[in-house]
Design a protein around this motif. Structure first.
Motif, short mmCIF file in Angstrom:
data_model
loop_
_atom_site.label_atom_id
_atom_site.label_comp_id
_atom_site.label_asym_id
_atom_site.label_seq_id
_atom_site.Cartn_x
_atom_site.Cartn_y
_atom_site.Cartn_z
N UNK A 2 0.85 -1.19 0.00
CA UNK A 2 0.00 0.00 0.00
C UNK A 2 0.89 1.24 0.00
N UNK A 3 0.66 2.12 -0.95
CA UNK A 3 1.33 3.42 -0.97
C UNK A 3 0.58 4.37 -0.05
N UNK A 4 1.29 4.99 0.89
CA UNK A 4 0.65 5.83 1.92
C UNK A 4 1.06 7.29 1.71
N UNK A 5 0.07 8.17 1.53
CA UNK A 5 0.34 9.58 1.29
C UNK A 5 0.63 10.32 2.59
N UNK A 6 1.60 11.24 2.51
CA UNK A 6 1.92 12.08 3.66
C UNK A 6 0.87 13.16 3.83
N UNK A 61 2.93 -4.64 3.35
CA UNK A 61 4.02 -3.67 3.28
C UNK A 61 3.48 -2.30 2.95
N UNK A 62 3.84 -1.32 3.78
CA UNK A 62 3.52 0.08 3.52
C UNK A 62 4.70 0.77 2.89
N UNK A 63 4.45 1.58 1.88
CA UNK A 63 5.48 2.44 1.27
C UNK A 63 5.07 3.88 1.49
N UNK A 64 5.83 4.59 2.31
CA UNK A 64 5.52 5.99 2.62
C UNK A 64 5.95 6.88 1.47
N UNK A 65 5.05 7.75 1.02
CA UNK A 65 5.34 8.63 -0.10
C UNK A 65 4.81 10.04 0.18
N UNK A 66 5.59 11.03 -0.26
CA UNK A 66 5.16 12.42 -0.08
C UNK A 66 4.20 12.82 -1.20
N UNK A 72 10.14 9.85 3.59
CA UNK A 72 9.73 9.45 2.26
C UNK A 72 10.44 8.16 1.82
N UNK A 73 9.72 7.27 1.19
CA UNK A 73 10.21 6.00 0.64
C UNK A 73 10.48 4.93 1.70
N UNK A 74 10.16 5.22 2.95
CA UNK A 74 10.35 4.20 3.99
C UNK A 74 9.34 3.07 3.81
N UNK A 75 9.80 1.84 4.04
CA UNK A 75 8.92 0.67 4.03
C UNK A 75 8.70 0.20 5.46
N UNK A 76 7.47 -0.19 5.77
CA UNK A 76 7.14 -0.77 7.07
C UNK A 76 6.20 -1.95 6.88
N UNK A 77 6.35 -2.95 7.73
CA UNK A 77 5.38 -4.04 7.75
C UNK A 77 4.14 -3.58 8.50
N UNK A 78 2.96 -3.97 7.97
CA UNK A 78 1.72 -3.47 8.58
C UNK A 78 0.58 -4.44 8.31
N UNK A 79 -0.25 -4.62 9.32
CA UNK A 79 -1.53 -5.29 9.16
C UNK A 79 -2.48 -4.70 10.19
#
Length: 244
Positions: free
Chosen positions: A28-32, A239-244, A194-201
């Motif tokens: 999942x791409x996550x918006x800032x 997996x979360x991908x943090x994006x600005x 930005x661009x950090x990956x985290x495991x998430x559920x």
């Protein structure tokens, strides 16, 4: 022959010393959020209007349930200080049978958030390689500590739940800690970027009045017969991908 044996031994050495890496899935791409998010359970920030809902529909535990009994979805955002989760749950009965937050906490209605700061996967049942936060109806946050006892981690999470009719809106801010976290120590949450990956559920424990929870509904598909693995194994996290 010597060369072949040397090559074979080298291959075995590499195989035995290679750390298994978690396979990214349910990405999942996550918006800032460009503005601060107020944790009030009202979801009035612009970021919530600009982000997509994600399904909370995987029955990890329990018999099939009716849509009227439970349905849910969630949104995500972030800033440097926290990961934000907006959860909307329709549940016909909210049940909290144990006022002691450390007693059989998984059998009360609660939202459970699974976080693996470095997306490394692996076992975490009695370690801080990852966290499995149970957020109770009263806001208490419980996870198992490395000493194998439940512990409150209220300083990790700020949440607010607002219920209207059978629909509850949970707004949650999670301060993210890595695997160096020490209970009782001087711990500093990670600064997200930005661009950090985290495991998430994400999951919801649903109990309509029984001794034990009746369903455990998660956000990611778990293969195999035993789907209740999130509290033990971070490999099942998405997996979360943090994006600005």
């Amino acid at each position: 022959m010597k060369a072949a044996m040397t090559l074979c031994l080298a291959f075995l050495f590499v195989c035995c010393n290679t750390t298994k890496k978690k396979e990214d899935h349910h990405i999942i791409s996550v918006k800032k959020s460009p503005h601060p998010i107020t944790i009030d359970g009202k979801a009035t920030e612009n970021i919530w209007a600009r982000t997509d809902w994600h399904a909370l529909d995987q029955n990890w535990l329990g018999k099939p349930y009716e849509h009227e009994d439970f349905n849910g979805h969630y949104k995500l955002s972030w800033d440097e200080d926290a990961l934000y989760v907006l959860v909307e749950i329709t549940d016909d009965v909210l049940f909290d049978q144990y006022k002691d937050p450390l007693k059989l906490w998984w059998n009360d209605d609660c939202v459970e958030v699974f976080i693996d700061e470095d997306n490394s996967g692996g076992l975490h049942q009695f370690s801080h390689n990852a966290f499995a936060y149970h957020i109770a109806l009263d806001g208490n946050v419980v996870d198992l500590a490395p000493n194998k006892e439940p512990q409150l981690y209220n300083e990790h999470i700020v949440s607010k739940q607002v219920t209207q009719g059978q629909t509850s809106t949970w707004e949650i801010a999670i301060h993210v800690y890595d695997d160096t976290y020490v209970d009782g120590g001087n711990n500093i949450p990670k600064t997200l970027s930005n661009h950090k990956k985290m495991g998430f559920a994400l999951a919801y424990c649903d109990n309509d009045g029984s001794t034990e929870r009746e369903n455990f509904i998660g956000s990611v598909f778990v293969p195999g017969e035993d789907k209740n693995q999130g509290w033990i194994n971070a490999d099942i996290f998405g997996t979360l991908l943090l994006e600005e």
